[in-house]
Design an enzyme around this catalytic site. Structure first.
Site, short mmCIF file in Angstrom:
data_model
loop_
_atom_site.label_atom_id
_atom_site.label_comp_id
_atom_site.label_asym_id
_atom_site.label_seq_id
_atom_site.Cartn_x
_atom_site.Cartn_y
_atom_site.Cartn_z
N ASN A 91 42.18 -0.97 26.47
CA ASN A 91 42.69 -1.21 27.84
C ASN A 91 42.20 -0.10 28.75
O ASN A 91 41.51 0.82 28.31
CB ASN A 91 44.22 -1.28 27.81
CG ASN A 91 44.83 0.00 27.27
OD1 ASN A 91 44.69 1.06 27.88
ND2 ASN A 91 45.45 -0.08 26.09
N ASP A 146 49.02 -3.84 21.93
CA ASP A 146 50.04 -4.64 21.24
C ASP A 146 49.45 -5.39 20.05
O ASP A 146 50.15 -5.74 19.12
CB ASP A 146 50.65 -5.65 22.22
CG ASP A 146 51.62 -4.95 23.17
OD1 ASP A 146 51.60 -5.25 24.38
OD2 ASP A 146 52.37 -4.07 22.69
N LYS A 198 28.10 -6.14 12.24
CA LYS A 198 28.19 -6.57 13.65
C LYS A 198 28.08 -8.11 13.73
O LYS A 198 27.20 -8.70 13.12
CB LYS A 198 27.07 -5.94 14.47
CG LYS A 198 27.19 -6.18 15.97
CD LYS A 198 26.08 -5.52 16.74
CE LYS A 198 26.15 -5.95 18.21
NZ LYS A 198 24.84 -6.21 18.79
N PRO A 206 52.44 -2.20 15.35
CA PRO A 206 53.84 -1.74 15.38
C PRO A 206 54.25 -1.35 16.80
O PRO A 206 53.44 -0.79 17.54
CB PRO A 206 53.83 -0.52 14.45
CG PRO A 206 52.42 -0.13 14.27
CD PRO A 206 51.57 -1.34 14.51
N ASP A 207 55.47 -1.68 17.19
CA ASP A 207 55.99 -1.24 18.51
C ASP A 207 56.60 0.14 18.29
O ASP A 207 57.74 0.28 17.85
CB ASP A 207 57.03 -2.24 19.01
CG ASP A 207 57.49 -1.89 20.43
OD1 ASP A 207 57.90 -2.80 21.17
OD2 ASP A 207 57.41 -0.70 20.79
N ILE A 208 55.82 1.16 18.63
CA ILE A 208 56.23 2.55 18.32
C ILE A 208 57.50 2.91 19.08
O ILE A 208 58.45 3.47 18.52
CB ILE A 208 55.10 3.54 18.69
CG1 ILE A 208 53.77 3.13 18.03
CG2 ILE A 208 55.48 4.97 18.28
CD1 ILE A 208 52.56 3.90 18.54
N LYS A 239 63.40 -3.17 29.29
CA LYS A 239 62.78 -2.33 28.24
C LYS A 239 63.71 -1.16 27.89
O LYS A 239 63.81 -0.77 26.73
CB LYS A 239 61.42 -1.83 28.68
CG LYS A 239 60.35 -2.91 28.55
CD LYS A 239 58.96 -2.47 28.88
CE LYS A 239 58.01 -3.65 28.64
NZ LYS A 239 56.70 -3.44 29.29
O1 PMT Z 1 46.43 6.69 31.41
P1 PMT Z 1 46.30 6.41 32.88
O2 PMT Z 1 44.97 5.87 33.26
O3 PMT Z 1 46.75 7.56 33.71
O4 PMT Z 1 47.32 5.19 33.21
C1 PMT Z 1 48.70 5.47 33.09
C2 PMT Z 1 49.41 4.30 32.41
C3 PMT Z 1 49.39 3.13 33.35
C4 PMT Z 1 48.75 3.96 31.11
C5 PMT Z 1 50.85 4.77 32.15
O5 PMT Z 1 51.46 5.17 33.36
C6 PMT Z 1 51.66 3.67 31.51
O6 PMT Z 1 52.21 2.81 32.16
N1 PMT Z 1 51.69 3.71 30.16
C7 PMT Z 1 52.36 2.67 29.37
C8 PMT Z 1 51.42 1.52 29.26
C9 PMT Z 1 52.01 0.48 28.34
O7 PMT Z 1 51.62 0.26 27.22
O8 PMT Z 1 53.08 -0.09 28.95
P2 PMT Z 1 53.83 -1.37 28.20
O9 PMT Z 1 54.81 -1.89 29.21
O10 PMT Z 1 52.82 -2.32 27.60
O11 PMT Z 1 54.59 -0.64 26.98
C10 PMT Z 1 55.92 -0.20 27.17
C11 PMT Z 1 56.16 1.07 26.38
O12 PMT Z 1 56.06 0.78 24.98
C12 PMT Z 1 55.19 2.21 26.66
O13 PMT Z 1 55.94 3.42 26.63
C13 PMT Z 1 54.24 2.17 25.49
O14 PMT Z 1 53.77 3.49 25.15
C14 PMT Z 1 55.14 1.64 24.38
N2 PMT Z 1 54.44 0.84 23.37
C15 PMT Z 1 53.80 -0.30 23.72
C16 PMT Z 1 53.21 -1.05 22.72
C17 PMT Z 1 53.29 -0.62 21.37
N3 PMT Z 1 52.73 -1.34 20.38
N4 PMT Z 1 53.94 0.53 21.06
C18 PMT Z 1 54.53 1.27 22.03
O15 PMT Z 1 55.10 2.31 21.77
#
Ligand code: PMT
Length: 406
Positions: free
Chosen positions: A220, A289, A299, A315-317, A348
């Site tokens: 991403n 995700d 390849k 895994p959703d950490i 969330k």
């Molecule tokens: O890195 P930059 O370019 O500065 O951009 C900043 C950012 C936009 C990446 C940052 O501000 C941000 O929003 N980070 C979280 C991005 C994200 O994965 O958001 P989410 O809504 O998809 O996930 C929600 C939360 O769950 C986040 O804290 C993420 O770290 C966590 N997560 C998500 C998926 C996963 N499999 N495990 C997780 O722990």
């Protein structure tokens, strides 16, 4: 040593700070000229004091031109405004930086001597004093020099360890003047309230990469800037920071332990391992995700036909941390949303059992992924707070300010 600290929000720069800059007789004095330039381009106010030996390496005119202020060196100067310079100079400064600091000057300061303007100013000063030794390796490791440096620390002076590498005399080893960025971080930290002192903080930043074949991966647009700003600002405020970072093009922040990972699985393993001892965990990383169900060791060729990618969940950490975290620790998540920002943030917060969710809009041109600024909503159990558009570094400071209220 009673440090004077500026009030208000932690400064993210040295703008307006009054730096009294002592230069002594080392060949590294030419680097100090560059540092004065660095400071003045950051709108710091620099006044230079030179020892007699320093003037053998670089002229006072050079430092006068670079600082835009008169240069002081003679204790017994004729001009009336200099008569009490050893007192007034430090009273009109926020910090005294001595760089380079020779073995001779270090020994004089360790004994509390006042045999020239610089050493007299040091004794009269009531501001933080930062000392950057620079000398030949044998001199730097000599027991007398080591004792003198230890003595400076006992006196409460901030000694920045010398760097290792090639020295002006052609020898290799420690004794080089440190990189400017390290000293700059030290100066900025001195002006920051140490309100995160002793806190063990784990921060995740950047994207993860989920490989499809040796050439391709799912990822991403996260650049890591938000997470790195959180790590840098926490370290300045005294925290012990471990940064778990996906692949980004940013230099590891000074004073932070940085662990590089690539996949969500690796980030999961690192974070879970560190979480047991953490006081605060901030999940700023954009964790993928999903990952491809199958990794192709060769390849994929177009001829094979390539119309879809089978994926499975990572895994959703954050959710796992919410279930497992240590009592008394704080868990902060981020939410990258394109709509229903606050509602999604609150969902969330509850679903992941976090103490705070930082919601940012990923559709704006100045917020979210890979930009220098952000405009976030802080959602905690009691309320939501909309921050203005700020630099990611200032946003990070506001997030720490809010975390300290939890
Ligand atoms: O890195 P930059 O370019 O500065 O951009 C900043 C950012 C936009 C990446 C940052 O501000 C941000 O929003 N980070 C979280 C991005 C994200 O994965 O958001 P989410 O809504 O998809 O996930 C929600 C939360 O769950 C986040 O804290 C993420 O770290 C966590 N997560 C998500 C998926 C996963 N499999 N495990 C997780 O722990």
């Amino acid at each position: 040593m009673d440090d004077e600290r500026s009030g208000g929000l932690s400064p993210t720069s040295l703008s307006g700070k009054r730096i009294l800059f002592g230069v002594t007789g080392s060949i590294a004095a030419y680097k100090a000229a560059g540092w004065v330039r660095e400071l003045t381009t950051r709108s710091a106010l620099v006044t230079v004091i030179m020892t007699a030996a320093a003037k053998r390496f670089v002229s006072a005119m050079t430092f006068g031109a670079l600082s835009g202020n008169r240069v002081y060196s003679d204790m017994f100067a004729e001009q009336p405004e200099e008569l009490m310079a050893h007192i007034t100079l430090s009273r009109e400064a926020d910090v005294l930086l001595i760089a380079p600091a020779t073995a001779h000057t270090i020994s004089r300061l360790a004994c509390g001597m006042a045999d020239d303007l610089l050493s007299t100013v040091v004794l009269a000063a009531k501001i933080p004093i930062v000392v950057c030794p620079a000398m030949n390796t044998a001199m730097y490791s000599h027991p007398a020099t080591r004792q003198n440096i230890d003595r400076l620390r006992e006196l409460g002076y901030h000694v920045v360890p010398a760097d290792s590498g090639e020295l002006a005399c052609g020898e290799e080893g420690s004794g080089r003047l440190p990189e400017w960025e390290i000293v700059q971080e030290k100066l900025i930290a001195l002006f920051c309230p140490q309100d995160l002192l002793g806190k063990r903080i784990v921060i995740t930043a950047g994207p993860t990469r989920e490989s499809l074949d040796p050439a391709r991966y799912l990822s991403n647009r996260s650049s890591g800037k938000m997470g790195y700003a959180l790590a840098r600002t926490a370290a300045r405020r005294g925290a012990e920071v471990t940064l778990v970072s996906g692949p980004v093009a940013l230099a590891a922040p000074h004073g932070v332990t940085t662990i590089q990972v690539v996949t969500a699985q690796q980030m999961h393993a690192q974070v879970l391992e560190l979480s047991g001892a953490a006081d605060i965990i901030v999940k700023a990383a954009a964790v993928s995700d999903f990952k491809p169900t199958t990794y192709r060791s060769q390849k994929i060729k177009k001829a094979q036909g390539f119309t879809s990618i089978a994926v499975e969940e990572n895994p959703d950490i954050l959710a796992e941390l919410g279930r497992k975290r240590r009592k008394g620790s704080l868990l902060i998540g981020f939410a990258a949303e394109s709509r229903n920002h606050e509602a999604e943030g609150r969902r969330k917060l509850l679903q992941k059992k976090a103490d705070l969710v930082v919601v940012n809009d990923i559709m704006g041109s100045k917020t979210g992924f890979d930009v220098e600024t952000n405009q976030v909503i802080l959602v905690d159990a009691e309320k939501s707070k909309q921050l203005p558009l700020l630099s990611k570094e200032e946003t990070a400071n506001r997030i720490w300010d809010h975390i300290l209220t939890l």
